[in-house]
Enzyme design. Structure first.
Site, mmCIF file in Angstrom:
data_model
loop_
_atom_site.group_PDB
_atom_site.id
_atom_site.type_symbol
_atom_site.label_atom_id
_atom_site.label_comp_id
_atom_site.label_asym_id
_atom_site.label_seq_id
_atom_site.Cartn_x
_atom_site.Cartn_y
_atom_site.Cartn_z
ATOM 1 N N TYR A 123 0.617 -1.166 -0.171
ATOM 2 C CA TYR A 123 0.135 -0.017 0.006
ATOM 3 C C TYR A 123 0.743 1.229 0.097
ATOM 4 O O TYR A 123 0.780 2.033 -0.848
ATOM 5 C CB TYR A 123 -0.787 -0.102 0.864
ATOM 6 N N PRO B 69 -11.865 0.579 -3.419
ATOM 7 C CA PRO B 69 -12.978 0.405 -3.634
ATOM 8 C C PRO B 69 -14.527 1.072 -3.656
ATOM 9 O O PRO B 69 -14.239 1.888 -2.671
ATOM 10 C CB PRO B 69 -13.219 -1.018 -3.389
ATOM 11 N N SER C 204 -13.424 -11.281 -5.443
ATOM 12 C CA SER C 204 -13.876 -11.035 -4.290
ATOM 13 C C SER C 204 -14.702 -11.086 -4.170
ATOM 14 O O SER C 204 -15.904 -10.484 -5.276
ATOM 15 C CB SER C 204 -12.826 -10.138 -2.577
ATOM 16 N N HIS D 125 -7.802 1.818 0.989
ATOM 17 C CA HIS D 125 -7.908 0.215 1.349
ATOM 18 C C HIS D 125 -6.646 -0.272 2.836
ATOM 19 O O HIS D 125 -6.762 -1.436 3.376
ATOM 20 C CB HIS D 125 -7.108 -0.474 0.545
#
Length: 661
Positions: free
Chosen positions: A139, A152, A583, A369
């Site tokens: 990240y 997302p 996912s 995230h």
């Protein structure tokens, strides 16, 4: 690679799951109790509505009860390489596979063995050697934009606001509900779930409120402000600090919050400088602009206020929704805001939680995230939607006196340097918006109810459908990513489920073979599902492939050693280029999560398998070999084919019930 939290619902047929509650909190009992019936590990992501209490007067418990969590281990290298060898075989030619086996053996006996010793030494000293390294490598050191590439969108059910009053009423209640959820987290009322005898780590719930990423050269920083008492409202690119608690620490009622939001709308009639669009750009561009902005009067304090907020609230400009494109536009508006001429400037992409509400009925979260997986975010949505639907007093219980009016944040006028950064960010986000394509498929032929009647796991079943659709379109298997949580470990994040296997490839080939019988096809499907479930169980125990191999590579980097050629081998490169990034985020509501593809020639698919339908958000990049519309059609056909062969074939015999004695 994407790291979204999946929730495989078919890992252990009757999981031995227990829970204990911190500070006797029982708020989520119903939701979690029902969810663990279908999921072995990530029970809380399986969102089953519950009965909640509107009261949030319990004082925070300091300190919280200590959880009993495992130390993250270092696997034997041979075990990992043996599993790795099996996962790459379906992606390689016979000649490549023989070459890969030799490379694996050489790696085991040379550089790999040396790096293994370094990793074992690190693992012996740390409770979780992976957690902080994963945060940095996956990240904070990632330089592409968080927009589309990392963050997302998580939808709420679409709304129909008849006027501005309805828009404000709804928004104020959602903000109130998130405040309630924050109080539950602070009071330790999120239940602790067990998978088998192991507790699952709840620490991620405490890392999403008040959290923000800060752009820096090379490696970003992340700040946590869990004791924050305010949100930042963004409207027409203007930023307002809005306290949602009074001086006594009591959550303000939804009515009070609504008045504050209405005042903000009345004050702003024109758009401000779209500083938020800078946060959509690649991290190095944004870091350069951020450093320059911090040198100008007042900006640094305003940035600190945004970074310290519990979350942001984007009140978007109303946009028209083309008929038939409503759900596609819903998720795209959450992922990127629609571009510079729409709402991309009305964002702060560094915030972990951005609540986005549009008068056209589009509502949801944009979720950065870095600090956590999707579980806390999805659970918040479920909590708020449940309360708003079923509690007639929701939002009425709360403080009625506002101690501090919403305060506008001040920024210096942009100079030539910042104007140039704004132009660059505007160009880049518009290109990104044009490039990303999305199709939301609501498959209504059946749902998980039918799948479970066939004694198959819904998650593994959907994974095989995704494999089959790709194979039918591209005539080759795809390396397919699905994440499994590592919450049995302290600070655990995710391991990769490698969904493509020899069994899944055989299943795909059998399904497209016109001479194969329905029984042969059904048997191949069941074998592929069983293989996927077996790998998923290993991944949940931290016995996958990808995190261990990452750890060895990081040992080379940390010790200034060359990267072994193993990491450029055909098997490693092909198996880590995830042309299917997938996912599961499950909820009973008409809601779903979506995000962008991991590679240029791939797809992303996040799905919500409900009792009688399956919602799938499918994305790809424009101008690539992929086609999101054709893939959605092919996937729908794959679901129908799988149902047909199961109904035509003879089901396997039911295993005799085991005696309890």
């Amino acid at each position: 690679m994407y790291k979204y939290q999946s929730s495989p619902s078919d890992l252990i047929k009757k999981p031995n799951v227990e829970m204990r509650f911190l500070n006797n909190g029982r708020v989520f009992w119903n939701m979690t109790k029902h969810s663990i019936n279908y999921q072995s590990g990530n029970a809380a992501v399986r969102l089953i509505p519950a009965s909640y209490s509107s009261k949030s007067s319990d004082p925070p418990a300091e300190p919280r009860n200590k959880q009993n969590l495992l130390t993250y281990h270092v696997l034997p290298l041979k075990e990992t390489l043996d599993k790795f060898t099996a996962t790459v075989e379906p992606l390689l030619s016979p000649a490549e596979f023989e070459q890969q086996k030799k490379i694996n053996e050489e790696f085991l006996c040379t550089e790999g063995g040396k790096l293994q010793k370094l990793l074992e030494a690190v693992g012996a000293k740390e409770k979780n050697w992976l957690a902080h390294r994963w945060l940095n490598a996956a990240y904070l050191q990632y330089r592409d934009p968080v927009t589309v590439y990392v963050s997302p969108g998580m939808t709420f059910p679409r709304q129909e606001f008849k006027d501005t009053n309805a828009f404000l009423d709804y928004t104020s209640k959602v903000v109130y509900g998130l405040g309630e959820f924050n109080d539950l987290v602070k009071c330790g009322k999120i239940p602790i779930v067990k998978m088998g005898k192991n507790e699952l780590d709840n620490s991620q719930f405490g890392k999403v409120f008040g959290t923000c990423r800060i752009p820096k050269p090379v490696t970003d920083e992340i700040v946590y402000n869990p004791r924050s008492d305010y949100v930042v409202v963004i409207y027409k690119n203007h930023f307002y600090k809005l306290r949602i608690y009074n001086n006594q620490g009591e959550l303000l009622s939804a009515g009070c919050l609504r008045e504050q939001l209405q005042n903000i709308l009345q004050k702003e009639t024109s758009h401000g400088v779209p500083y938020g669009i800078l946060t959509t750009d690649n991290r190095d561009n944004w870091a350069t602009a951020y450093e320059q902005l911090c040198k100008q009067s007042g900006n640094k304090d305003s940035f600190a206020t945004i970074q310290g907020a519990l979350f942001t609230v984007s009140l978007d400009d109303c946009t028209d929704l083309p008929k038939g494109e409503e759900t596609n536009q819903l998720i795209l508006s959450l992922i990127h805001g629609g571009g510079s001429k729409v709402n991309s400037g009305n964002r702060w992409m560094d915030k972990t939680i951005q609540l986005v509400v549009n008068p056209n009925g589009n509502v949801g979260f944009t979720y950065e995230h870095s600090p956590a997986e999707g579980q806390p975010i999805a659970m918040m949505m479920d909590y708020v939607v449940k309360k708003m639907k079923e509690d007639p007093n929701f939002g009425k219980i709360g403080a009625s006196k506002v101690d501090e009016e919403a305060k506008k944040l001040k920024f210096s006028a942009p100079d030539d340097c910042i104007n140039k950064s704004l132009t660059t960010a505007t160009t880049n986000i518009d290109k990104l918006v044009e490039k990303l394509q999305m199709k939301v498929l609501k498959f209504e032929g059946y749902g998980k109810g039918f799948i479970k009647k066939q004694r198959l796991g819904p998650d593994s079943f959907v994974q095989m459908a995704l494999q089959l659709a790709f194979f039918k379109m591209h005539n080759e298997p795809a390396a397919q990513y699905e994440s499994a949580h590592l919450r049995i470990f302290e600070g655990g994040r995710t391991e990769t489920i490698r969904s493509c296997s020899n069994e899944s490839l055989k299943f795909c080939k059998t399904m497209v073979n016109s001479s194969a019988t329905a029984q042969e096809k059904a048997d191949a499907l069941r074998a592929a599902v069983t293989s996927h479930q077996a790998y998923t169980r290993l991944a949940l125990q931290g016995r996958g492939v990808d995190r261990h191999l990452l750890g060895l590579k990081l040992m080379a980097l940390e010790n200034s050693q060359p990267i072994p050629k193993f990491y450029s081998s055909p098997g490693f490169v092909k198996s880590a280029s995830f042309r299917m990034s997938t996912s599961q985020v499950a909820t009973l509501y008409d809601a779903f999560m979506g995000y962008g593809p991991a590679v240029d020639n791939g797809y992303a698919c996040c799905y919500n398998p409900r009792e009688n339908d399956i919602i799938l958000a499918i994305s790809n990049w424009r101008f690539s070999v992929t086609d999101h519309l054709k893939y959605a059609q092919t996937l729908e056909s794959a679901f129908c084919m799988m149902k047909e062969v199961l109904e035509q074939a003879t089901p396997p015999p039911v295993a005799p019930a085991k005696s309890k004695l």
